[in-house]
Design an enzyme around this catalytic site. Structure first.
Site, PDB file in Angstrom:
ATOM      1  N   LEU A 117       0.874  -1.157   0.000  1.00  0.00           N
ATOM      2  CA  LEU A 117       0.000   0.000   0.000  1.00  0.00           C
ATOM      3  C   LEU A 117       0.915   1.212   0.000  1.00  0.00           C
ATOM      4  O   LEU A 117       1.908   1.225   0.733  1.00  0.00           O
ATOM      5  CB  LEU A 117      -0.884   0.032   1.251  1.00  0.00           C
ATOM      6  CG  LEU A 117      -1.932  -1.070   1.391  1.00  0.00           C
ATOM      7  CD1 LEU A 117      -2.592  -0.992   2.768  1.00  0.00           C
ATOM      8  CD2 LEU A 117      -2.979  -0.963   0.299  1.00  0.00           C
ATOM      9  N   ASP A 118       0.596   2.227  -0.788  1.00  0.00           N
ATOM     10  CA  ASP A 118       1.523   3.359  -0.795  1.00  0.00           C
ATOM     11  C   ASP A 118       1.471   4.087   0.549  1.00  0.00           C
ATOM     12  O   ASP A 118       0.589   3.855   1.366  1.00  0.00           O
ATOM     13  CB  ASP A 118       1.311   4.237  -2.028  1.00  0.00           C
ATOM     14  CG  ASP A 118       0.279   5.326  -1.910  1.00  0.00           C
ATOM     15  OD1 ASP A 118      -0.263   5.694  -2.951  1.00  0.00           O
ATOM     16  OD2 ASP A 118       0.016   5.840  -0.811  1.00  0.00           O
ATOM     17  N   ALA A 119       2.450   4.953   0.765  1.00  0.00           N
ATOM     18  CA  ALA A 119       2.642   5.538   2.098  1.00  0.00           C
ATOM     19  C   ALA A 119       1.397   6.261   2.601  1.00  0.00           C
ATOM     20  O   ALA A 119       1.092   6.225   3.793  1.00  0.00           O
ATOM     21  CB  ALA A 119       3.840   6.487   2.082  1.00  0.00           C
TER      22      ALA A 119
END
Length: 276
Positions: A117-119
């Site tokens: 999952l992106d930041a």
């Protein structure tokens, strides 16, 4: 009648009695496990076994009860994390940003994240040391779905929802949501809530889809991954999967690998791109 034999080339006493294996795996007491076997509810390597004297190799054989896989390898660990925003999906970030190591300290095994999952995206992330399972969950060819709730700018219309399911054209090719639902829409400029179901693993796909239809994402959370639901797990907390959850994941993995053979070694490490 025994429909499985692990001792064709060795003495009859090789292996472990099936009812003992089931009891050790926490399925049921040995007495109840014997009843399950006699009732024809236990399969070994896909074949029903009804003989109480049956012995198996817990390290090689696959067992299921009532169609649900049983975890025999106790060295495998399966953890659900509600990843908070601001944390990168990596076990060691070379730029010094907050990473996933802080959430895995209580487990002695070396765990890896399944996909990313992106930041700035929060929500359900699976951590495991089971490479085969991780491959099935992460590889889009197996069609494992993920459900996201996106808070987006603007008032989303039913026509926009239809467009998301029909498909939009992005720079790396067309993409369509498996399902899309409008949860809420504010006429006063408060934005909208959209639920998207996807099996794609493409980079930042939800954000790019919503931007393409004119509704940039403000907040994004993954609520479901395959049979797993985030539930009430607080952000920043991790827990081991329950026996039921592990059974559901292992069943999915076995069904996927038996029907869709994949080439190449599974990889749960930090080389794969962020998914969302």
């Amino acid at each position: 009648m025994t429909s499985h034999d692990t001792t064709a080339s060795g003495p009859e006493a090789e292996g472990v009695r099936l009812q003992k294996v089931l009891a050790n795996a926490g399925v049921a007491s040995r007495r109840v496990a014997e009843n399950l076997i006699v009732e024809g509810r236990v399969r070994v390597n896909g074949k029903v076994v009804t003989e109480l004297g049956s012995r198996i190799d817990p390290e090689k054989d696959l067992v299921d009860v009532d169609g649900t896989a049983v975890q025999l390898d106790q060295s495998k660990r399966y953890v659900m994390l509600n990843k908070p925003t601001g944390v990168v999906s990596s076990m060691k970030d070379d730029r010094g940003r907050p990473d996933l190591r802080r959430f895995t300290k209580e487990w002695p095994e070396r765990l890896y994240n399944v996909g990313r999952l992106d930041a700035e995206t929060s929500g359900l992330l699976v951590l495991t040391n089971d490479g085969e399972l991780a491959h099935v969950l992460a590889h889009p060819s197996f069609g494992v779905t993920k459900v996201y709730i996106a808070k987006v700018e603007g008032r989303v219309t039913p026509q926009t929802i239809q467009r998301l399911t029909r498909g939009v054209e992005l720079e790396d090719g067309p993409i369509a949501a498996d399902k899309a639902r409008l949860l809420s829409s504010s006429a006063e400029g408060g934005g909208s809530l959209v639920e998207l179901t996807l099996h794609s693993g493409r980079n930042r796909i939800v954000r790019r889809m919503m931007a393409e239809v004119g509704h940039p994402v403000v907040e994004l959370v993954r609520r479901q991954f395959g049979p797993l639901h985030l539930g009430t797990l607080p952000a920043g907390r991790a827990r081991e999967l329950t026996k039921v959850e592990r059974g559901a994941l292992l069943t999915l993995s076995r069904q996927a690998t038996s029907s869709t053979p994949e080439e190449g070694a599974p990889d749960t490490r930090d080389g794969d791109p962020p998914a969302d």
